[in-house]
Design an enzyme around this catalytic site. Structure first.
Site, mmCIF file in Angstrom:
data_model
loop_
_atom_site.group_PDB
_atom_site.id
_atom_site.type_symbol
_atom_site.label_atom_id
_atom_site.label_comp_id
_atom_site.label_asym_id
_atom_site.label_seq_id
_atom_site.Cartn_x
_atom_site.Cartn_y
_atom_site.Cartn_z
ATOM 1 N N SER A 13 -5.001 2.471 -10.346
ATOM 2 C CA SER A 13 -5.764 1.982 -9.109
ATOM 3 C C SER A 13 -5.587 2.924 -7.977
ATOM 4 O O SER A 13 -6.313 2.948 -6.813
ATOM 5 C CB SER A 13 -5.468 0.577 -8.668
ATOM 6 N N TYR A 145 16.048 6.524 -7.989
ATOM 7 C CA TYR A 145 14.690 7.313 -8.598
ATOM 8 C C TYR A 145 14.794 8.081 -9.577
ATOM 9 O O TYR A 145 14.226 8.241 -10.447
ATOM 10 C CB TYR A 145 13.917 7.540 -7.201
ATOM 11 N N LYS A 149 13.950 8.607 -13.738
ATOM 12 C CA LYS A 149 13.395 9.388 -13.969
ATOM 13 C C LYS A 149 14.204 10.234 -15.489
ATOM 14 O O LYS A 149 13.716 10.561 -16.317
ATOM 15 C CB LYS A 149 12.932 10.409 -13.093
ATOM 16 N N THR A 180 0.825 11.852 -2.576
ATOM 17 C CA THR A 180 0.405 10.361 -3.086
ATOM 18 C C THR A 180 1.127 9.515 -2.175
ATOM 19 O O THR A 180 1.747 9.857 -1.544
ATOM 20 C CB THR A 180 0.594 10.137 -4.489
#
Length: 273
Positions: A13, A145, A149, A180
């Protein structure tokens, strides 16, 4: 050929997911976009949105069953949904870390487990896991984070060996910072920065400066399309800077890499022990 290919994208989205859904649909793929709230997704010609929360087993199962009932198969899975977290490792609660891993690692695992039976039966499939350069590099004040990953990369490489015999392959896509909402609006740890405040503020400012000039999500979407249509490579840095960082990590002496990273993240010289 692309008109016969069915693609599933999570986190479709916004950001990289939205850009990829649009680009793949424009190139003739049948695209099914997964989102926690499809009503918030912008309509895209050729893309059908469905509800999926990658942290929920039943939601993942229902979403994949819906796609299979509508399209009859899933050729390509793009695990893109992700969350970020900024703050010192010491200040990160177990619940905060669990939330990051639940989306960034267990989310892809849930999706993989749901789609693999049909891919194995068809003896054909491609799984693209959207990782990051932080999957092979450290990131101060983004330790949880980055570790999620790193975990995704280990999972992906192991999985690739397991399923190659069924003609199903895994691609690790490794973008650098991208402009983003995920990077711009990353959540911060609840515990105040405290003794880390000065350095954390400097690092966050350095990262934000990089994000402002970072590639758009469309650049990553282009790389995803190239990974689908081009020759197979398991590990694929997305963009020139990501490729450079990958090579530096592999070939530069550890001390030089350490100094370069500290400079990038706004640190001074390492204190003598």
């Amino acid at each position: 050929m692309s008109k016969d290919k069915v693609v599933v994208i999570t986190g479709a989205s916004s950001g990289i997911g939205e850009a990829s859904a649009r680009l793949l649909a424009q190139n003739g793929f049948q695209v099914f976009g997964g989102a926690r709230d499809p009503k918030r997704a912008h309509p895209i010609a050729g893309v059908r949105f469905g509800t999926v929360d990658v942290t929920d087993d039943a939601s993942v199962s229902n979403f994949v069953e819906w796609v299979l009932s509508e399209a009859g198969k899933i050729d390509i899975l793009i695990n893109n949904a992700g969350v970020s977290l900024v703050g010192p490792v010491e200040n990160t609660s177990i619940s905060e870390a669990h939330k990051v891993f639940d989306t960034n690692v267990f989310g892809p695992l849930r999706m993989i487990r749901a789609v693999l039976p049909s891919m194995r039966a068809a003896r054909s499939g491609l799984i693209i896991n959207v990782s990051s350069v932080l999957g092979f590099l450290p990131a101060p004040f983004m330790g949880v984070y980055a570790s999620s990953k790193h975990a995704l990369e280990g999972l992906s490489e192991s999985l690739d060996h397991e399923i190659r015999g069924f003609n199903v392959c895994v691609v690790l896509l490794e973008p650098t910072f991208t402009n983003t909402k995920l990077d711009v609006n990353a959540a911060q740890t609840e515990i105040p920065l405290g003794v880390y405040a000065t350095q954390a503020d400097a690092t966050i400012k350095a990262v934000q400066a990089q994000i402002r000039t970072a590639p758009s999500p469309r650049a990553v979407a282009d790389k995803i399309l190239a990974a689908i249509d081009g020759p197979y490579r398991m590990r694929q840095p997305a963009g020139g800077q990501a490729t450079l960082l990958s090579r530096l990590r592999r070939f530069m002496p550890a001390g030089a890499v350490d100094r370069s990273l500290r400079k990038t993240f706004g640190f001074g010289k390492r204190s003598a022990s």
